[in-house]
Design a protein around this motif. Sequence first.
Motif, mmCIF file in Angstrom:
data_model
loop_
_atom_site.group_PDB
_atom_site.id
_atom_site.type_symbol
_atom_site.label_atom_id
_atom_site.label_comp_id
_atom_site.label_asym_id
_atom_site.label_seq_id
_atom_site.Cartn_x
_atom_site.Cartn_y
_atom_site.Cartn_z
ATOM 1 N N HIS A 1 0.783 8.065 -0.301
ATOM 2 C CA HIS A 1 1.256 7.479 0.949
ATOM 3 C C HIS A 1 1.508 5.974 0.819
ATOM 4 O O HIS A 1 2.383 5.436 1.488
ATOM 5 C CB HIS A 1 0.242 7.708 2.070
ATOM 6 C CG HIS A 1 0.103 9.127 2.487
ATOM 7 N ND1 HIS A 1 -0.703 9.533 3.531
ATOM 8 C CD2 HIS A 1 0.665 10.270 2.000
ATOM 9 C CE1 HIS A 1 -0.630 10.842 3.667
ATOM 10 N NE2 HIS A 1 0.189 11.312 2.742
ATOM 11 N N LYS B 1 7.688 4.247 0.288
ATOM 12 C CA LYS B 1 6.263 4.203 0.575
ATOM 13 C C LYS B 1 5.805 2.753 0.438
ATOM 14 O O LYS B 1 6.215 2.062 -0.490
ATOM 15 C CB LYS B 1 5.513 5.116 -0.393
ATOM 16 C CG LYS B 1 5.982 6.569 -0.264
ATOM 17 C CD LYS B 1 5.430 7.486 -1.320
ATOM 18 C CE LYS B 1 6.007 8.890 -1.134
ATOM 19 N NZ LYS B 1 5.439 9.875 -2.070
ATOM 20 N N GLN C 1 6.952 5.768 6.264
ATOM 21 C CA GLN C 1 8.043 5.657 5.308
ATOM 22 C C GLN C 1 9.384 5.419 6.004
ATOM 23 O O GLN C 1 10.232 4.679 5.511
ATOM 24 C CB GLN C 1 8.092 6.908 4.431
ATOM 25 C CG GLN C 1 6.890 7.017 3.502
ATOM 26 C CD GLN C 1 6.747 8.381 2.861
ATOM 27 O OE1 GLN C 1 7.746 9.014 2.515
ATOM 28 N NE2 GLN C 1 5.513 8.842 2.706
#
Length: 267
Positions: free
Chosen positions: A60, A107, A218
């Motif tokens: 992430h 990310k 994102q």
Amino acid sequence: MNRGEHVTEQPDYQTITYSLADHVATVTLNRPEKLNSFNQLMVDEFRSLWARVRLDDDVHVIVLRAAGDRAFCTGVDVSDGIDKAENLWSQEDPGTGLAPKHNRVWKPVVAAVHGMVAGGAFYWLNECDIIISADDATFFDPHVSYGMVSALEPIGLARRIPLGEALRWALIGLDERMSAARAREIGLVSELVPYADLWSRADELARIIAAKPPIAVQGTVKAVWETLDMGREDAQQSGWNYPLVGNPIGTAQVSREGFAKPKWTLR
């Protein structure tokens, strides 16, 4: 942060280390004996790394940091160098391999810098989303002092800080270094911490972001970076498309019913 902290190195990387825990990928420049300068192998490994983290949905957030206590990175390794095609028009800027946004990584990248941060280090920093700095960091560009045009790094830097500051950084060369305090004043870095706390603070920030819905995070990163060079009106028009893709008809990934608001901190 323990200066002797060991990070398990993946067998397929020689110039960097990589680990993944709790959706946070930690990438460490690992050439401290060369002041973490980059060579062709590091460029190639970063190109592979960015493809890896882009496609791995378990990642992430990325934390970018550097081993050793002397430098984050001092640019290209002049003793080793970068491969260049004989045909001038076939040559490629090494920044396309090092830089996350050039490799379509949406990310968030949190950079933790310390010590010397010079020249080509900005291939990374110009495309990081958050930069925090140890209070010992100094920022400088050696290009013009050696009779080399400084172009790609200050071009990117001028999109992060005032133009005059970017030009001063590039033109004064080795005769001056920007302090961590000055970098904080002009917005190059968003936070200063003692060296001993640098890695733990970067990890803390990354985990806060990593706990949020990844599509929203994102999409936010992509929306900002892809419209950065547009005029305001065009950027706003283009920006409208990102929520429609990430959150069709305004739906949220987290229900407001029963949502526990975090205890906020003042910066």
